[in-house]
Scaffold this motif. Structure first.
Motif, mmCIF file in Angstrom:
data_model
loop_
_atom_site.group_PDB
_atom_site.id
_atom_site.type_symbol
_atom_site.label_atom_id
_atom_site.label_comp_id
_atom_site.label_asym_id
_atom_site.label_seq_id
_atom_site.Cartn_x
_atom_site.Cartn_y
_atom_site.Cartn_z
ATOM 1 N N TYR A 89 0.803 -1.228 0.000
ATOM 2 C CA TYR A 89 0.000 0.000 0.000
ATOM 3 C C TYR A 89 0.835 1.278 0.000
ATOM 4 N N ASN A 90 2.148 1.150 0.002
ATOM 5 C CA ASN A 90 3.039 2.307 0.051
ATOM 6 C C ASN A 90 2.691 3.243 1.216
ATOM 7 N N VAL A 91 2.237 2.673 2.322
ATOM 8 C CA VAL A 91 1.971 3.437 3.545
ATOM 9 C C VAL A 91 3.264 3.497 4.342
ATOM 10 N N PHE A 92 3.780 4.703 4.561
ATOM 11 C CA PHE A 92 5.038 4.815 5.283
ATOM 12 C C PHE A 92 4.959 5.769 6.471
ATOM 13 N N GLN A 93 3.758 6.255 6.792
ATOM 14 C CA GLN A 93 3.555 7.024 8.016
ATOM 15 C C GLN A 93 2.217 6.629 8.627
ATOM 16 N N VAL A 94 2.228 6.382 9.931
ATOM 17 C CA VAL A 94 1.011 5.988 10.640
ATOM 18 C C VAL A 94 0.929 6.774 11.940
ATOM 19 N N ASP A 95 -0.208 7.398 12.192
ATOM 20 C CA ASP A 95 -0.412 8.100 13.456
ATOM 21 C C ASP A 95 -0.629 7.084 14.573
ATOM 22 N N VAL A 96 0.155 7.200 15.628
ATOM 23 C CA VAL A 96 0.082 6.238 16.728
ATOM 24 C C VAL A 96 -0.063 6.974 18.057
ATOM 25 N N SER A 97 -0.680 6.306 19.022
ATOM 26 C CA SER A 97 -0.843 6.855 20.365
ATOM 27 C C SER A 97 -0.463 5.793 21.385
#
Length: 239
Positions: free
Chosen positions: A189-197
């Motif tokens: 998916y070419n996802v290379f940033q994910v918001d995390v908590s």
């Protein structure tokens, strides 16, 4: 927003081998707060609560060489199944090692209603990409929480070898799972940033509160990992 110092010091080799992070105190100093957090930093967030964005690679996209291991989908399936199969035993052993009143009043003391836990609203019909992102957020949170719990138990129950071994093994499996989810998100998916908590650190709490926070997190973990297995495993089934 200014990128934390750690992102400037992480090499591409470290990003491609996140299961072997550098020492936390040296690498993470000065990076608390909200911002862009390199992926390798997720594996170091075992003592400090933070909200931010996991950077899975460098530059405008994902790394293309060496990120994925062979049979990554099968490895991911096995890791989720293993975590699900061992979660209840880990929780039960944790309660046993805390003694009273946790052994006899777990329903009251370990109710997870008052603690932060990442939302997990996906199901079997959810788009696969959305499932992978939700899983990444969940297991990044769990990895940090397991680090908190392990640190506290090393302090409070240093002779509880079986419990400590299980905590270490669960953390190791979770780290491997995060690595594989990183591969799947980047490769497909070419996802290379994910918001995390991440949840609240227990470092400055009393012994009782440390034990309670641990049992709250582990009880919620038992519930959520079962749901995660039901949702994720069909998405990873061989075609």
């Amino acid at each position: 927003m200014k990128q934390p110092e750690l992102a400037e010091r992480v090499t591409s080799r470290q990003l491609l081998h996140p299961a072997e992070p550098p020492q936390e105190e040296a690498a993470w100093r000065g990076s608390e707060g909200t911002g862009v957090v390199p992926f390798v930093a997720l594996l170091l967030l075992q003592r400090r609560p933070v909200a931010g964005r996991a950077l899975l690679g460098t530059g405008p996209g994902c790394p293309t060489n060496g990120l994925c291991r062979a049979n990554v989908q099968e490895q991911t399936r096995r890791q989720v199944a293993l975590l699900n199969a061992t979660a209840q035993d880990l929780f039960s052993l944790y309660l046993k090692c805390q003694g009273e009143p946790f052994s006899s009043e777990s329903d009251r003391l370990c109710s997870p209603g008052g603690i932060f836990f990442p939302a997990f609203h996906v199901n079997r019909t959810t788009e696969r990409k959305e499932v992978m992102v939700a899983m990444y957020k969940l297991f990044a949170f769990l990895n940090a929480s397991l680090g908190n719990i392990t640190r506290d138990q090393e302090e409070l129950n240093p002779t509880a070898k079986e419990l400590l071994d299980r905590l270490h093994n669960t953390t190791k499996t979770t780290r491997g799972l995060i690595s594989n989810l990183t591969c799947l998100l980047c490769k497909h998916y070419n996802v290379f940033q994910v918001d995390v908590s991440y949840g609240e650190s227990s470092k400055s709490k009393s012994a009782f509160k440390k034990k309670q926070q641990g049992c709250q997190v582990l009880r919620k973990y038992v519930q959520v990992i079962a749901q995660a297995a039901r949702v994720l495993l069909p998405h990873l089934s061989p075609a």
